[in-house]
Design an enzyme around this catalytic site. Sequence first.
Site, short mmCIF file in Angstrom:
data_model
loop_
_atom_site.label_atom_id
_atom_site.label_comp_id
_atom_site.label_asym_id
_atom_site.label_seq_id
_atom_site.Cartn_x
_atom_site.Cartn_y
_atom_site.Cartn_z
N THR A 105 0.83 -1.21 -0.05
CA THR A 105 -0.16 0.05 0.03
C THR A 105 0.99 1.18 -0.01
O THR A 105 2.01 1.31 0.32
CB THR A 105 -0.86 -0.05 1.29
OG1 THR A 105 -1.58 -1.28 1.29
CG2 THR A 105 -1.71 1.11 1.39
N VAL A 137 -11.76 -6.85 -0.89
CA VAL A 137 -11.24 -5.69 -0.38
C VAL A 137 -10.55 -5.78 0.82
O VAL A 137 -10.75 -6.82 1.79
CB VAL A 137 -12.61 -4.85 0.03
CG1 VAL A 137 -12.41 -3.67 0.84
CG2 VAL A 137 -13.53 -4.87 -1.32
N HIS A 156 -0.06 -7.40 5.24
CA HIS A 156 -1.05 -8.49 4.76
C HIS A 156 -2.41 -7.73 5.31
O HIS A 156 -2.89 -7.76 6.57
CB HIS A 156 -0.57 -9.78 5.60
CG HIS A 156 -1.53 -10.65 5.22
ND1 HIS A 156 -2.30 -11.39 6.27
CD2 HIS A 156 -1.84 -11.25 4.16
CE1 HIS A 156 -3.33 -12.29 5.77
NE2 HIS A 156 -2.78 -12.25 4.33
N GLY A 157 -3.21 -7.49 4.54
CA GLY A 157 -4.45 -6.86 4.71
C GLY A 157 -5.39 -7.54 5.92
O GLY A 157 -6.12 -7.07 6.72
#
Length: 342
Positions: A166, A195, A219-220
């Site tokens: 990001t 998402v 890591h989302g």
Amino acid sequence: MRPVIVVHGGAGRIFKEREEGCRAGVVRAALQGYGVLKQGGSALDAVEEAVRSMEDDPHFNAGCGSVLNEEGEVEMDAIIMDGKNLASGAVSAVKCIANPIKLARLVMEKTKHMLLTDHGAQLFAQAMGVPEIPGEKLITERSRERWKKNLEPDSNPVEFQKDLGTVGAVAVDSEGNVACATSTGGLSNKLVGRVGDTACIGSGGYADNSSGATSTTGHGESIMKVVLARLILYHMEQGMSPEMAADTALEYMKTRVGGLGGVIVVSSSGEWAASLMDFSRCCVMGFLWGQVCMYCMSSYSGMFLQDKPNKHSKNLKLDFKTTSTCILTSIGCVIELAYTEQ
């Protein structure tokens, strides 16, 4: 008070052939955001400008340069938040938009909502006069090749995620207001409609004048499980410094859910921190003050700008040269960067 902006270009490895471009992109974003602050602009305007700059830079996984989903398309997420009134706007799974961060701000300022997704976000963009661009214009050759490799039977998608990340920025302006902005293309070969943390308030970013602002990367799914951005500010509210709060929250995420990530943080008083949790190589961050000096270590692209150093720079050895080149040494790693005064 003196304005501050901290910018990051994502957690993970930076392959050698991309180091120069990534570093230059982060420097450019930081300088553009800082230019807004120096002219008396708001923290909100500054973080938007910094992130927009990186969305336009193909070196980063945001905007132009975003990775592709399993169908070979770009789907992007972004969030922006104003610490003055806790206003926030976000978009997720958006396509054919050059700058998702600008659309996120429009969501914040032109609707009663905080998050619009996919087709709804597209309709809103059209209503706001945001120009659509062909999806192909957001796809770089590097992203396309990565997508193709991940489709191969013997591919290792996890390995191909290690140099992604990001982009984000946090800032405090001369009025003491803080803001954050975060944007991403997500994970390579992700499921359509996936998402991650970026668009989720409290995970991809959070800003509150009572404590500070933070932007996350990594890591989302892990970041969402611990609501990382808000967790950091919670620790600061309990009396921790930005540095300690960031390290504590990242360590908790690693031990609790096995997730790795990085964060940038600025307090409402202007103290800052940039922390990365063990991405196989040491992190890269940077900062600037006064005549501009830069510090980079290796794999986390970032830059900090402030008019003067604060106590968190005390562990760095500085050796200024007459050309304004600066050598900074920390954790046994030395990199020399030059800045020519205009």
